[in-house]
Structures are given as C-alpha cells and as structure tokens.
Scaffold this active site. Structure first.
Site, PDB file in Angstrom:
ATOM      1  N   ASN A   1      -2.968   2.354 -15.115  1.00  0.00           N
ATOM      2  CA  ASN A   1      -4.416   3.897 -15.012  1.00  0.00           C
ATOM      3  C   ASN A   1      -3.645   4.661 -14.031  1.00  0.00           C
ATOM      4  OD1 ASN A   1      -4.362   1.136 -13.716  1.00  0.00           O
ATOM      5  ND2 ASN A   1      -5.943   2.990 -11.824  1.00  0.00           N
ATOM      6  N   CYS A   2      -4.626   5.822 -13.711  1.00  0.00           N
ATOM      7  CA  CYS A   2      -4.393   6.603 -12.394  1.00  0.00           C
ATOM      8  C   CYS A   2      -5.043   6.743 -11.683  1.00  0.00           C
ATOM      9  CB  CYS A   2      -3.449   7.699 -12.970  1.00  0.00           C
ATOM     10  SG  CYS A   2      -4.532   9.096 -13.795  1.00  0.00           S
ATOM     11  N   ALA A   3      -5.399   7.593 -11.069  1.00  0.00           N
ATOM     12  CA  ALA A   3      -6.911   7.480 -10.273  1.00  0.00           C
ATOM     13  C   ALA A   3      -8.410   7.933 -10.555  1.00  0.00           C
ATOM     14  CB  ALA A   3      -6.676   8.629  -8.817  1.00  0.00           C
TER      15      ALA A   3
END
Length: 527
Positions: free
Chosen positions: A464-466
């Site tokens: 995942n990222c932000a």
C-alpha cells in the site's frame, strides 16, 4: 517490471508516513526557539528555550536517521514473508556494510581516492551513520543494501538445513550469507560511489541553473506519474537525498529554518533549490477549483448528493495533501483531463517560484503551516500574502478551465453520469447502506475487495501507499472494473496490466492488514 517498480514505489512510502508529525514538531519547535519571533523569551539561556529545544531535538529523529528508516521500511512492503525479520536482517547487514566500508577507507582511502581524514559533512562526501564514519550514500545506499537483503531473504529464508545446523536457519542464515555478500559490495561502493558523488554534484549544478523551467518540468512529472504510482521514485531523491542539497530538501530546509526566519531577503534568494518541493500548491488551490467545477456542472438533482463526496475529499487534499481521492474521480473517465490538471499544477508552482515563494510546500496546509508559515511569518508575511493571492487566482483558473472542458466534451464527472451506479460512494455511505455494525461492515468491505480482485487464489502480493491498496494478480480477467469498486465503497480502482490499485483513502494501512489477514486465514468460509 512495471509491477515491481510500482511495488517498490509503494514500499518507499512507508517511512514517509512519519514525516507529517515530525515536520509539525520541528516547525512548532523552531517557532518557539527562534529569538527573532519570540523575543527574549527564546534566548538560548532561557528555561523556555531549553524546554522547547528538548522537544525540537526529538523531532529531528526522523530526518536525522533517514537512511536507517528506509533500510527497515523497504522490507515492510517488499518482503514476501516474515517482513519483521527481514527488516531486522536489513538493519544488521546495512550496519555491517558500513563497518566494512569504513574500515576499508580508513586503511586504503587514498587508493580509492577518498580523503578519509576529513571531517564529515560539507563537500567531504563523508557522514556518520549509527556512529560509523563512512561514505555518504544517502537514501540510495540504504535502498541498495536493503534491496539486496530483501532478495536474499525472499530466496533463502525458508532454506532447510540439516538438523544439527538448525540454529543457523532463518534470519541467522540470511545474516551469514549477507555478511559475506556485503564485503564485495563495500569494495564496489568504495570504488564507484566517490565518482557518483562527483556526478551528482554536476547534476546538482545543472538543476540549480535550470531555474523556473526545471521547477515546471519537475512538478509536471510528479503529477503526471501519480496514476502509475511512480511519483514517489521521482521526488524522493530530491526531497530526502542529496540531488539538489546536502541531506535532501526537507532536512536542509528544517535545519536552516532559524536563519531563514531571521532574514528579510526573499525566500528564493535564500534557498532557491526549495522550488522543487512546491508540488503542494495544486493540492490546496487547484483541488477546490476542480471540486467547484464538479459541483457546478453536476445535474441539479445530484448536486446535494455529490456535495457530500466533494467536501471531505477536498478537505483531505487541502489539509493533508492527499489528492488521489479527487484526482481519481476524473482520471478514469477522462485521462486527458488529468493531463490538463498536471499542466496547471506545474504552471502554478512555476509562477510561485518566479514570485520568489519557495519552501517545503509539498504537502497540505498542516505541513506548510508547520514548516513555513508559522516559523517564518514574522519576516516573510508579505510573500505568503502574495502566495494566497496567486493561489486564489489559480483556483479560479482551475474552475473555469475544468468547467469549460467538462461541458464542452460532456465529461462524465461525478453528478453527470447517465448510469446512477457509476459514481463515487464513501465508505460511510456504503456502511449506511448495509445498515451493519462497524466491525461487520469493515469485514464485508474487505471481503468485497477480495471478491473484486478474483478471490484469494488470484492474489500474488499486496502493498500500500498513502491511499491505495496495491495488489498484483495472476489473472486480471477475473477482476472487476472500476465501477464495481466504487459501488462497494472504495474511491475506485486503477488498473495497469496485472497491477490493481484500489483507492481506499487514509485508512488504507488498516485495510491492508485486514486484507492480508483474510488472505492468510485458513477458514475458507471467510473467502
């Protein structure tokens, strides 16, 4: 290859999540310890100063130890198993690498063309890492070593040794292999990195001389790469490494805040390189213009409904600097419109630069206030007033351009769809629709995401990222389309081959954890 690059970019974002709070502490601490702002209260020998200085120095933890954070952060996103053990292995072998390198340079520095007797910092090319005097390889060196360890971990962690060697299995086995791998890697670093530092210095000079054009190109590329998840890779060396200034723009700016606050010269004349951290202007000025255009062009009977969507995602962009939720509302229906957005974002940042307004303007209002407006308002309020005027003018430009293009080409932005189901629904709306308890609704949401991605057996890996859950799948034909993910409560889904990025929002870390728990569950009834 694209999947691996995207996964790498998402993994790099893990340490970055710490920067918002650390930056806030530094901004507030700098404000309260700057004598030109607080007067005699902030004199270095005052109790006030000394107390706040304790807080300020603690706030520097993240920025002073960036290489170590990236070393342990990368395995969290890229190790295929036992992420925590891989993080430990990466840290130990990173330190071993620098002990090898330090000893080689201390003994044979002249052979490698390095004056190891110099003080660390400045133009020496040397630094201290965990009390080890070594070459300053910054984030690049940290990611290189961590990447090697991740490869060894993924390939050899499960190696079965004879029973009498069982104590050397797992992490110990990775450390044993990595220990001997780090020796030739250190030799190569001693030979190659000093030459890389010379090249980086030349590139730094080129970027500085590019001026406004360089800022425009940088911001345009940062925006246009967002759909591919590659923007982290573009900006990270500028902001957190030595491409334009020693230690990266974030660290350099924060370190020089007292001098900047005390000076009455223009911000651009003080730190011209800080024009490369201006990607946030479009987040606080451009996004409101886009949202207003969406609202005005929506069908009258749908305006009230989309207002509930636009307000939270616009505020998220303005205050937190997270733009994916609103950008992905039009990216899929009109990719060319996203290109227009990137052009306007680059132009706004360039105009700000030409007006002399630079600084750490990469995030939202919270970050900008803590690292710019609060500590620097005393002597630079006129520049920030000008920034507000320019920004509001561009808000109007965004609104006019988007309204014209949406109506001219009949773009099906939220509120203009012919199909009632082709719309964004917030997770709250989904939960209300299901009329379920929070825990039950969350579990159902995770199950529906998994179903939309083709089920448990179709998942290769998850990061995942932000704001996005990044999933690589085996067979993309088994997966649902963007409309499905919107209908279950996500903000949409970006697809690139076998790489799916489900837009979740700021709660994506918890969603990823629950998603992985579901994948690892042995209870088939949950799938």
């Amino acid at each position: 290859m694209m999947q691996k690059i995207q996964k790498f970019g998402g993994a790099m974002f893990t340490p970055v999540l710490l920067f918002a709070f650390a930056g806030t502490v530094i901004g507030v601490g700098t404000l309260f310890t700057t004598e030109t702002i607080m007067g005699s209260l902030a004199a270095p020998d005052s109790f006030w100063y000394q107390c706040w200085n304790v807080v300020l120095q603690g706030g520097w933890t993240v920025f002073n130890q960036l290489p170590l954070l990236f070393v342990v952060g990368l395995p969290i996103g890229m190790a295929k198993k036992q992420n925590a053990r891989c993080a430990m292995e990466a840290l130990v072998l990173y330190l071993a690498f620098h002990y090898f390198l330090s000893t080689m340079l201390a003994q044979w520095g002249t052979f490698f063309g390095v004056d190891f007797a110099q003080e660390v910092g400045g133009t020496s090319g040397l630094t201290m890492i965990a009390n080890i005097k070594t070459l300053d390889m910054g984030m690049i060196g940290a990611l290189l070593i961590s990447g090697i360890v991740i490869y060894l971990h993924n390939r050899y962690f499960d190696t079965e040794l004879p029973e009498w060697l069982g104590t050397f299995s797992g992490s110990t086995f990775i450390f044993m292999i990595g220990f001997f791998v780090m020796i030739p890697v250190a030799v190569l670093a001693a030979f190659i990195w000093p030459k890389v530092q010379l090249g980086m210095a030349a590139f730094q000079g080129f970027i500085k001389n590019a001026g406004a054009f360089g800022v425009w190109v940088f911001v345009f590329l940062e925006r246009i790469l967002i759909p591919f998840g590659l923007h982290h890779i573009l900006y990270s060396p500028f902001w957190y490494d030595n491409v334009v200034v020693q230690g990266g723009l974030y660290s350099y700016w924060a370190n020089n805040l007292p001098e900047i606050a005390a000076s009455t010269a223009s911000l651009r004349s003080l730190v011209p390189e800080a024009g490369f951290s201006s990607t946030g202007f479009s987040k606080i000025f451009g996004v409101p213009g886009i949202a207003l255009a969406f609202y005005v062009t929506a069908k009258p009977e749908k305006r009230k409904k989309i207002l509930g969507l636009l307000i939270p995602i616009t505020l998220t962009s303005i205050f937190c600097g997270v733009t994916e939720p609103i950008e992905f509302t039009f990216l899929f229906v009109a990719p060319w419109l996203f290109g227009v957005h990137a052009l306007l974002a680059a132009t706004l940042s360039t105009v700000m630069y030409l007006a002399g307004i630079v600084g750490i303007h990469a995030g939202g209002v919270i970050e900008m206030a803590s690292l710019n407006w609060i500590p620097l308002m005393g002597n630079h309020w006129k520049e920030y007033l000008l920034m507000l005027v320019i920004g509001l003018v561009f808000t109007g430009i965004w609104f006019v351009v988007f309204k014209f293009l949406i109506e001219k080409f009949d773009v099906k932005t939220p509120g203009r769809e012919d199909d009632e189901d082709i719309k964004f629904r917030s997770k709250a709306e989904y939960r209300e629709k299901k009329n379920a308890k929070n825990g039950e609704s969350k579990a159902e949401f995770i199950k529906l995401i998994l179903e939309g991605l083709g089920g448990k057996d179709n998942i290769v890996d998850v990061t995942n990222c932000a704001t996005r859950l990044r999933v690589n799948v085996k067979d993309e034909t088994l997966c649902k389309d963007d409309t499905y993910f919107k209908s279950i409560g996500a903000h949409g889904c970006s697809v690139n081959g076998k790489s799916f990025q489900v837009i979740i929002g700021l709660k994506v870390p918890q969603v990823r954890e629950d998603f992985e728990n579901l994948l690892n569950s042995e209870n088939e009834a949950l799938v």
